[in-house]
Design a protein around this motif. Structure first.
Motif, PDB file in Angstrom:
ATOM      1  N   TRP A  25       0.927  -1.256   0.123  1.00 32.41           N
ATOM      2  CA  TRP A  25       0.124  -0.032  -0.022  1.00 32.41           C
ATOM      3  C   TRP A  25       0.883   1.190  -0.001  1.00 32.41           C
ATOM      4  CZ3 TRP A  25      -0.855   4.038   3.545  1.00 32.41           C
ATOM      5  CH2 TRP A  25      -1.929   4.844   3.323  1.00 32.41           C
ATOM      6  N   LEU A  26       1.886   1.135   1.014  1.00 29.71           N
ATOM      7  CA  LEU A  26       2.791   2.442   0.840  1.00 29.71           C
ATOM      8  C   LEU A  26       3.581   2.527  -0.667  1.00 29.71           C
ATOM      9  CD1 LEU A  26       3.957   2.026   4.615  1.00 29.71           C
ATOM     10  CD2 LEU A  26       2.848   3.981   3.683  1.00 29.71           C
ATOM     11  N   ARG A  27       4.093   1.526  -1.011  1.00 32.98           N
ATOM     12  CA  ARG A  27       4.817   1.468  -2.338  1.00 32.98           C
ATOM     13  C   ARG A  27       3.789   2.184  -3.208  1.00 32.98           C
ATOM     14  NH1 ARG A  27       5.481  -3.839  -2.966  1.00 32.98           N
ATOM     15  NH2 ARG A  27       4.216  -3.953  -4.516  1.00 32.98           N
ATOM     16  N   ARG A  28       2.672   1.922  -3.420  1.00 35.37           N
ATOM     17  CA  ARG A  28       1.866   2.285  -4.372  1.00 35.37           C
ATOM     18  C   ARG A  28       1.555   3.903  -4.192  1.00 35.37           C
ATOM     19  NH1 ARG A  28      -0.537  -2.417  -3.577  1.00 35.37           N
ATOM     20  NH2 ARG A  28      -1.998  -1.857  -2.005  1.00 35.37           N
ATOM     21  N   LYS A  29       1.407   4.209  -2.916  1.00 32.84           N
ATOM     22  CA  LYS A  29       1.298   5.545  -2.726  1.00 32.84           C
ATOM     23  C   LYS A  29       2.458   6.584  -2.766  1.00 32.84           C
ATOM     24  CE  LYS A  29      -1.712   7.676   0.442  1.00 32.84           C
ATOM     25  NZ  LYS A  29      -3.044   8.390  -0.188  1.00 32.84           N
ATOM     26  N   LEU A  30       3.644   6.070  -2.462  1.00 32.12           N
ATOM     27  CA  LEU A  30       4.873   6.670  -2.559  1.00 32.12           C
ATOM     28  C   LEU A  30       5.723   6.637  -3.898  1.00 32.12           C
ATOM     29  CD1 LEU A  30       6.358   5.964   0.853  1.00 32.12           C
ATOM     30  CD2 LEU A  30       5.159   8.049   0.207  1.00 32.12           C
ATOM     31  N   GLY A  31       5.222   5.331  -4.482  1.00 36.87           N
ATOM     32  CA  GLY A  31       6.105   5.297  -5.843  1.00 36.87           C
ATOM     33  C   GLY A  31       7.425   4.689  -5.631  1.00 36.87           C
ATOM     34  N   CYS A  32       7.982   4.338  -4.595  1.00 41.98           N
ATOM     35  CA  CYS A  32       9.475   4.059  -4.225  1.00 41.98           C
ATOM     36  C   CYS A  32       9.207   2.915  -3.126  1.00 41.98           C
ATOM     37  CB  CYS A  32       9.976   5.015  -3.488  1.00 41.98           C
ATOM     38  SG  CYS A  32      11.695   4.725  -3.085  1.00 41.98           S
ATOM     39  N   SER A  33       9.681   1.590  -3.438  1.00 45.20           N
ATOM     40  CA  SER A  33       9.755   0.538  -2.409  1.00 45.20           C
ATOM     41  C   SER A  33      10.710   0.935  -1.336  1.00 45.20           C
ATOM     42  CB  SER A  33      10.229  -0.832  -3.205  1.00 45.20           C
ATOM     43  OG  SER A  33      10.505  -1.806  -2.379  1.00 45.20           O
ATOM     44  N   PHE A  34      11.741   1.604  -1.434  1.00 49.25           N
ATOM     45  CA  PHE A  34      12.516   1.905  -0.126  1.00 49.25           C
ATOM     46  C   PHE A  34      11.885   2.753   0.502  1.00 49.25           C
ATOM     47  CE2 PHE A  34      15.847   0.972  -3.913  1.00 49.25           C
ATOM     48  CZ  PHE A  34      16.253  -0.265  -3.348  1.00 49.25           C
ATOM     49  N   GLU A  35      11.440   3.781   0.349  1.00 46.55           N
ATOM     50  CA  GLU A  35      10.640   4.729   1.279  1.00 46.55           C
ATOM     51  C   GLU A  35       9.501   3.755   1.781  1.00 46.55           C
ATOM     52  OE1 GLU A  35       9.740   8.084  -1.090  1.00 46.55           O
ATOM     53  OE2 GLU A  35      11.335   9.339  -0.114  1.00 46.55           O
ATOM     54  N   ALA A  36       8.936   2.915   1.053  1.00 43.38           N
ATOM     55  CA  ALA A  36       7.710   2.113   1.651  1.00 43.38           C
ATOM     56  C   ALA A  36       8.010   1.330   2.800  1.00 43.38           C
ATOM     57  CB  ALA A  36       6.917   1.258   0.489  1.00 43.38           C
ATOM     58  N   ALA A  37       9.319   0.641   2.379  1.00 51.63           N
ATOM     59  CA  ALA A  37       9.933  -0.087   3.712  1.00 51.63           C
ATOM     60  C   ALA A  37      10.085   0.682   4.822  1.00 51.63           C
ATOM     61  CB  ALA A  37      11.181  -0.849   2.942  1.00 51.63           C
ATOM     62  N   ASP A  38      10.947   1.726   4.643  1.00 52.76           N
ATOM     63  CA  ASP A  38      11.041   2.680   5.955  1.00 52.76           C
ATOM     64  C   ASP A  38       9.897   3.131   6.694  1.00 52.76           C
ATOM     65  OD1 ASP A  38      13.671   2.701   5.494  1.00 52.76           O
ATOM     66  OD2 ASP A  38      13.875   4.485   4.375  1.00 52.76           O
ATOM     67  N   LEU A  39       8.953   3.516   5.933  1.00 53.15           N
ATOM     68  CA  LEU A  39       7.702   3.925   6.567  1.00 53.15           C
ATOM     69  C   LEU A  39       6.896   2.929   7.064  1.00 53.15           C
ATOM     70  CD1 LEU A  39       6.228   6.927   4.477  1.00 53.15           C
ATOM     71  CD2 LEU A  39       7.853   6.865   6.540  1.00 53.15           C
ATOM     72  N   ALA A  40       6.820   1.502   6.547  1.00 54.67           N
ATOM     73  CA  ALA A  40       6.252   0.292   7.058  1.00 54.67           C
ATOM     74  C   ALA A  40       6.854  -0.034   8.296  1.00 54.67           C
ATOM     75  CB  ALA A  40       6.330  -0.792   5.952  1.00 54.67           C
ATOM     76  N   ILE A  66      -1.896   5.026  11.018  1.00 58.94           N
ATOM     77  CA  ILE A  66      -0.676   5.244  11.405  1.00 58.94           C
ATOM     78  C   ILE A  66       0.203   5.798  10.243  1.00 58.94           C
ATOM     79  CG2 ILE A  66       1.717   4.622  12.544  1.00 58.94           C
ATOM     80  CD1 ILE A  66      -0.221   2.768  14.351  1.00 58.94           C
ATOM     81  N   ALA A  67       0.186   4.854   9.388  1.00 60.10           N
ATOM     82  CA  ALA A  67       1.056   4.943   7.950  1.00 60.10           C
ATOM     83  C   ALA A  67       0.654   6.310   7.448  1.00 60.10           C
ATOM     84  CB  ALA A  67       0.882   3.803   6.875  1.00 60.10           C
ATOM     85  N   ARG A  68      -0.536   6.646   7.174  1.00 55.75           N
ATOM     86  CA  ARG A  68      -1.073   7.858   6.368  1.00 55.75           C
ATOM     87  C   ARG A  68      -0.300   9.196   7.372  1.00 55.75           C
ATOM     88  NH1 ARG A  68      -6.787   6.419   6.400  1.00 55.75           N
ATOM     89  NH2 ARG A  68      -7.130   5.306   4.274  1.00 55.75           N
ATOM     90  N   GLY A  69      -0.488   8.987   8.653  1.00 51.42           N
ATOM     91  CA  GLY A  69       0.388   9.929   9.366  1.00 51.42           C
ATOM     92  C   GLY A  69       1.765  10.093   9.099  1.00 51.42           C
ATOM     93  N   LEU A  70       2.347   8.954   8.739  1.00 50.24           N
ATOM     94  CA  LEU A  70       3.773   8.939   8.660  1.00 50.24           C
ATOM     95  C   LEU A  70       3.873   9.735   7.121  1.00 50.24           C
ATOM     96  CD1 LEU A  70       4.758   5.733  10.020  1.00 50.24           C
ATOM     97  CD2 LEU A  70       5.528   7.953  10.720  1.00 50.24           C
ATOM     98  N   VAL A  71       2.927   9.141   6.277  1.00 52.05           N
ATOM     99  CA  VAL A  71       3.333   9.849   4.658  1.00 52.05           C
ATOM    100  C   VAL A  71       3.037  11.309   4.727  1.00 52.05           C
ATOM    101  CG1 VAL A  71       2.066   9.900   2.552  1.00 52.05           C
ATOM    102  CG2 VAL A  71       2.542   7.624   3.507  1.00 52.05           C
ATOM    103  N   VAL A  72       2.331  11.778   5.596  1.00 58.80           N
ATOM    104  CA  VAL A  72       1.827  13.149   5.508  1.00 58.80           C
ATOM    105  C   VAL A  72       3.302  13.921   6.214  1.00 58.80           C
ATOM    106  CG1 VAL A  72       0.520  14.996   6.742  1.00 58.80           C
ATOM    107  CG2 VAL A  72      -0.384  13.256   5.749  1.00 58.80           C
TER     108      VAL A  72
END
Length: 168
Positions: A25-40, A66-72
């Motif tokens: 879900w984070l990878r689709r939102k951010l477009g980056c697997s590395f950032e998604a892994a960090d935020l997960a 929680i993840a949405r808050g981290l994306v913000v």
């Protein structure tokens, strides 16, 4: 549910059952697997730090919140970094602070931004109008349709929020 001794088992179960989904879900939102892994990862760290665990049927919604808050937070930090880089671009390069000093400034600005974001809108706007637009308390009172005494109170509240960020 408040975390207890068996909470580590629950967190482990949440991780095993939902980490791949959350990362996707984070990878689709951010477009980056590395950032998604960090935020997960950060999502689970926040979950553990909060010492509150969701009911099983609310697990994904809770993790997503929680993840949405981290994306913000990530997007806000990117805006701060971009604004800081833009301000540096206006200076001769030989006057730029060191990379370490730049990191400290960006971290400080992010902390102040978070402190201001936690304030009621009129308090935050009062502070910004005073500090960045240079308006007088009287001008702010007229613009926000409040008394000058309220402007003083709002400024004190905003200043205390900023100072409390660094005290302790």
């Amino acid at each position: 549910m408040v975390m207890s001794a068996s909470g580590t088992d629950v967190v482990h179960s949440l991780y095993v059952n939902h980490h791949a989904w959350l990362h996707g879900w984070l990878r689709r939102k951010l477009g980056c697997s590395f950032e998604a892994a960090d935020l997960a990862h950060d999502t689970y760290v926040r979950l553990i730090a909060s010492r509150r665990l969701p009911q099983p049927e609310e697990s994904r919604a809770y993790l997503m919140q929680i993840a949405r808050g981290l994306v913000v937070d990530l997007y806000r930090r990117r805006q701060i970094e971009a604004a800081f880089r833009d301000s540096l671009a206006l200076m001769p390069e030989d006057l730029w602070p060191s990379a370490e000093q730049q990191a400290i400034v960006i971290e400080t600005l992010a902390e102040i931004d978070a402190a201001l974001a936690s304030l009621p809108p009129k308090v935050r706007e009062t502070f910004l109008l005073s500090r960045f637009d240079g308006l007088t308390y009287s001008d702010i009172a007229v613009k926000l349709n409040v008394s000058v005494a309220s402007v003083r109170k709002y400024m004190l509240k905003a200043a205390l929020a900023c100072f409390s960020t660094f005290a302790g």
